[in-house]
Design a protein around this motif. Structure first.
Motif, PDB file in Angstrom:
ATOM      1  N   ARG A  89       0.811  -1.208   0.000  1.00 12.30           N
ATOM      2  CA  ARG A  89       0.000   0.000   0.000  1.00 12.30           C
ATOM      3  C   ARG A  89       0.848   1.264   0.000  1.00 12.30           C
ATOM      4  N   THR A  90       0.408   2.230  -0.762  1.00 15.09           N
ATOM      5  CA  THR A  90       1.090   3.516  -0.782  1.00 15.09           C
ATOM      6  C   THR A  90       0.840   4.248   0.532  1.00 15.09           C
ATOM      7  N   MET A  91       1.872   4.895   1.003  1.00 19.45           N
ATOM      8  CA  MET A  91       1.792   5.644   2.258  1.00 19.45           C
ATOM      9  C   MET A  91       1.321   4.750   3.417  1.00 19.45           C
ATOM     10  N   TRP A  92       1.934   3.611   3.536  1.00 19.60           N
ATOM     11  CA  TRP A  92       1.573   2.668   4.599  1.00 19.60           C
ATOM     12  C   TRP A  92       1.712   3.271   5.984  1.00 19.60           C
ATOM     13  N   TRP A  93       2.604   4.222   6.116  1.00 19.03           N
ATOM     14  CA  TRP A  93       2.884   4.757   7.446  1.00 19.03           C
ATOM     15  C   TRP A  93       1.773   5.653   7.971  1.00 19.03           C
ATOM     16  N   PHE A  94       0.830   6.043   7.111  1.00 17.40           N
ATOM     17  CA  PHE A  94      -0.325   6.798   7.600  1.00 17.40           C
ATOM     18  C   PHE A  94      -1.026   6.029   8.715  1.00 17.40           C
ATOM     19  N   GLU A  95      -1.302   4.753   8.436  1.00  8.58           N
ATOM     20  CA  GLU A  95      -2.006   3.930   9.407  1.00  8.58           C
ATOM     21  C   GLU A  95      -1.139   3.611  10.616  1.00  8.58           C
ATOM     22  N   GLU A  96       0.169   3.551  10.400  1.00  5.79           N
ATOM     23  CA  GLU A  96       1.074   3.228  11.498  1.00  5.79           C
ATOM     24  C   GLU A  96       1.136   4.351  12.534  1.00  5.79           C
ATOM     25  N   LEU A  97       1.110   5.579  12.070  1.00  3.69           N
ATOM     26  CA  LEU A  97       1.309   6.713  12.976  1.00  3.69           C
ATOM     27  C   LEU A  97       0.029   7.207  13.642  1.00  3.69           C
ATOM     28  N   VAL A  98      -1.122   6.662  13.274  1.00  2.00           N
ATOM     29  CA  VAL A  98      -2.365   7.128  13.904  1.00  2.00           C
ATOM     30  C   VAL A  98      -2.438   6.737  15.379  1.00  2.00           C
ATOM     31  N   VAL A  99      -1.563   5.809  15.820  1.00  2.00           N
ATOM     32  CA  VAL A  99      -1.567   5.404  17.232  1.00  2.00           C
ATOM     33  C   VAL A  99      -0.926   6.461  18.125  1.00  2.00           C
ATOM     34  N   LEU A 100      -0.244   7.425  17.518  1.00  2.00           N
ATOM     35  CA  LEU A 100       0.420   8.475  18.294  1.00  2.00           C
ATOM     36  C   LEU A 100      -0.584   9.557  18.665  1.00  2.00           C
ATOM     37  N   ASN A 101      -0.342  10.212  19.800  1.00  2.00           N
ATOM     38  CA  ASN A 101      -1.222  11.321  20.170  1.00  2.00           C
ATOM     39  C   ASN A 101      -0.869  12.555  19.355  1.00  2.00           C
ATOM     40  N   CYS A 102      -1.706  13.576  19.433  1.00  2.00           N
ATOM     41  CA  CYS A 102      -1.547  14.740  18.555  1.00  2.00           C
ATOM     42  C   CYS A 102      -0.247  15.500  18.827  1.00  2.00           C
ATOM     43  N   ASN A 103       0.205  15.511  20.081  1.00  2.00           N
ATOM     44  CA  ASN A 103       1.470  16.188  20.385  1.00  2.00           C
ATOM     45  C   ASN A 103       2.640  15.498  19.697  1.00  2.00           C
ATOM     46  N   MET A 104       2.630  14.174  19.736  1.00  2.00           N
ATOM     47  CA  MET A 104       3.710  13.426  19.101  1.00  2.00           C
ATOM     48  C   MET A 104       3.653  13.562  17.589  1.00  2.00           C
ATOM     49  N   VAL A 105       2.445  13.557  17.009  1.00  2.00           N
ATOM     50  CA  VAL A 105       2.303  13.724  15.567  1.00  2.00           C
ATOM     51  C   VAL A 105       2.825  15.093  15.132  1.00  2.00           C
TER      52      VAL A 105
END
Length: 546
Positions: free
Chosen positions: A190-206
């Motif tokens: 999948r393209t941009m696989w890391w989108f789904e990976e990083l959703v576990v982070l809170n907004c400050n970390m993002v």
């Protein structure tokens, strides 16, 4: 071997441990200094920690480390808190030499570039859960740099399941040393696989990750897509306060990107989510600015935003006015006429849509109609259409209010059809009818008066004037004379272009004659049916053409 439990340790009020003071003090400089003057072996001592990193779970690991003579299972998923605990307890070389916990955790951190993706992401997530842990800032930055570097090298790759490191002990950590190229080859997906990976982070970390990506010169279009994806996914189950933080973070980060890389349609998605959230004034201003500065990309559906709770209006007119202010503040002279024209047409459509709202005040209607300068519109037919709808609904308006509303019209930019409609429209003030017809008179005059043609340009042919009168008018003031300057053309002449021009002028004269006769008839009916004020009725009927 008998175990002495002469020290009671209260960890953050979560639990109490009975431990051997000498065992822990041999590895902890903090405890060693605390009990250096204590000589009693019979008295039980108690220590209370209020901010121990990781709570009772990490303290238990620290105690096991001391009891096992410096041997413990150190994993990427607990390294953040173990490192923070080591600094908290002052477990350094001055106390226990090279076997201390600080050295062992930092050795594993030095191998961070070889960690599997799952372990790296897990360690980053643990860091966000304990932001105040000792030494966490430096460790967090290491994680951020590693994450961003990994994504920069393999943006289009999909993460591969890596060998679990949870069964490793001590420093024996399973590290995926495969190169990024092999990762791409074996894990293309999948393209941009890391989108789904990083959703576990809170907004400050993002926000921290996004800032690092900007510094690393990531594609702004990709970053904007990720931010839209993150806020959309996380808003679903978030509570009110968390939703507000997510929206504000997304706005801050999107505002820092190249705006041409930010989806305009998605900005309205964030706006709709923010309408019922009490986001900060600065965030709201930034969002409105991003939308307003690109108003030429908006559609009517985009602008039909419902009013805030408690407002009487059907639509948020004031919000659209702020959008238009942002658009105008960019400097209309620097914006192409096509873009300005698109916004003007959009405003006309919006006016017609909100005009039936009974709560829409005349001042608000006028503000919308005048939000753009007169030069923005080639035609005012759209504005007149909206006025007609507005007056149809708002029947109780005073004559002054009607005049104020009609004052936004530029009669010179109205079509003949619109002017004829105004002349018959009883909802409008009588003065508007006179202005519309007078404007058409001047327009007809300007159309009929042509520049004379130089006789020498057509073989010095003799010239004549063609006079065309309007039938049916006996009174001299009602007669309309249309004078057209033309030339006699020789049938055999080769100047076909000039002949075609003359034929076109003749057709135009005939069409204008019909318009004039119709307007004259309509004007007569109006003056008979309306009860004009004395100062208007005393005036003579303006000539439509001269």
């Amino acid at each position: 071997m008998d175990v002495c439990c002469d020290l009671e340790v209260d960890v953050n009020g979560e639990g109490v441990f009975m431990v051997d003071k000498e065992v822990l003090s041999s590895y902890s400089g903090r405890l060693s200094k605390l009990f250096c003057n204590s000589t009693s072996t019979k008295t039980k001592l108690k220590v209370i920690f209020h901010d121990f990193p990781g709570g009772i779970e990490i303290f238990e690991l620290v105690a096991r480390f001391c009891y096992n003579k410096g041997c413990i299972c150190i994993l990427p998923l607990n390294i953040t808190l173990l490192n923070s605990a080591a600094h908290f307890m002052e477990m350094n070389e001055s106390v226990s030499g090279r076997d201390n916990l600080t050295v062992q955790t930092e050795k594993l951190l030095s191998q961070i570039n070889y960690w599997p993706w799952s372990d790296l992401l897990g360690a980053l997530k643990q860091s966000q859960d304990f932001p105040s842990a000792a030494n966490s800032v430096q460790v967090l930055q290491q994680f951020l740099d590693a994450i961003v570097e990994r994504l920069a090298l393999a943006t289009e790759a999909s993460p591969c399941p890596s060998i679990s490191s949870h069964d490793s002990c001590g420093l024996r950590v399973s590290c995926d040393s495969r190169s990024t190229e092999s990762l791409k080859t074996s894990c293309s997906g999948r393209t941009m696989w890391w989108f789904e990976e990083l959703v576990v982070l809170n907004c400050n970390m993002v926000e921290m990750v996004t800032k690092c990506m900007i510094i690393r010169r990531f594609d702004h279009a990709i970053l904007s897509r990720f931010l839209f994806y993150y806020q959309k996914v996380n808003l679903v189950h978030a509570k009110y306060e968390e939703k507000r933080k997510i929206i504000e973070m997304a706005i801050r980060m999107l505002y820092s990107l190249d705006q041409s890389a930010v989806s305009y349609k998605s900005l309205f998605g964030i706006l709709r989510s923010a309408l019922n959230l009490d986001i900060s004034t600065s965030s709201r201003s930034r969002l409105e600015g991003m939308i307003g500065s690109r108003m030429d990309e908006a559609t009517l559906d985009n602008l039909l935003l419902p009013s805030q709770c408690g407002a009487n209006h059907l639509y948020d007119v004031n919000l659209v006015l702020r959008f238009l202010k942002w658009f105008s503040n960019r400097g209309l002279r620097k914006i192409s006429s096509d873009r300005v024209g698109k916004v003007a047409n959009l405003v006309d459509l919006y006016l017609a849509e909100v005009a039936p709202d009974p709560s829409l005040k005349p001042s608000e209607f006028i503000a919308l109609a005048m939000a753009l300068p007169d030069s923005a519109r080639e035609s005012y037919d759209g504005i007149y259409h909206a006025i007609d709808i507005y007056l149809e609904v708002h029947l109780g308006l005073s004559e002054d209010d009607k005049l104020s509303i009609c004052s936004v019209l530029s009669y010179e930019k109205l079509s003949s059809e619109a002017c004829l409609h105004i002349a018959q429209n009883r909802k409008l003030p009588s003065r508007s009818a006179v202005q519309a017809l007078t404007s058409q008179q001047y327009k007809l005059q300007s159309l009929l008066i042509q520049d004379p043609i130089d006789p020498e340009s057509c073989c010095a042919s003799p010239c004549r004037y063609l006079e065309t009168g309007i039938e049916g008018g006996k009174d001299e003031s009602d007669d309309l004379q249309v004078v057209v300057y033309a030339k006699k053309l020789d049938v055999m002449t080769e100047n076909e272009k000039l002949r075609a021009h003359l034929q076109g002028m003749n057709r135009r004269v005939r069409e204008l004659e019909k318009v004039c006769r119709k307007m004259q008839s309509q004007m007569t009916k109006i003056m008979k049916s309306r009860s004009l004020t004395s100062h208007i009725s005393s005036r003579s009927l303006p000539k439509l053409c001269s």
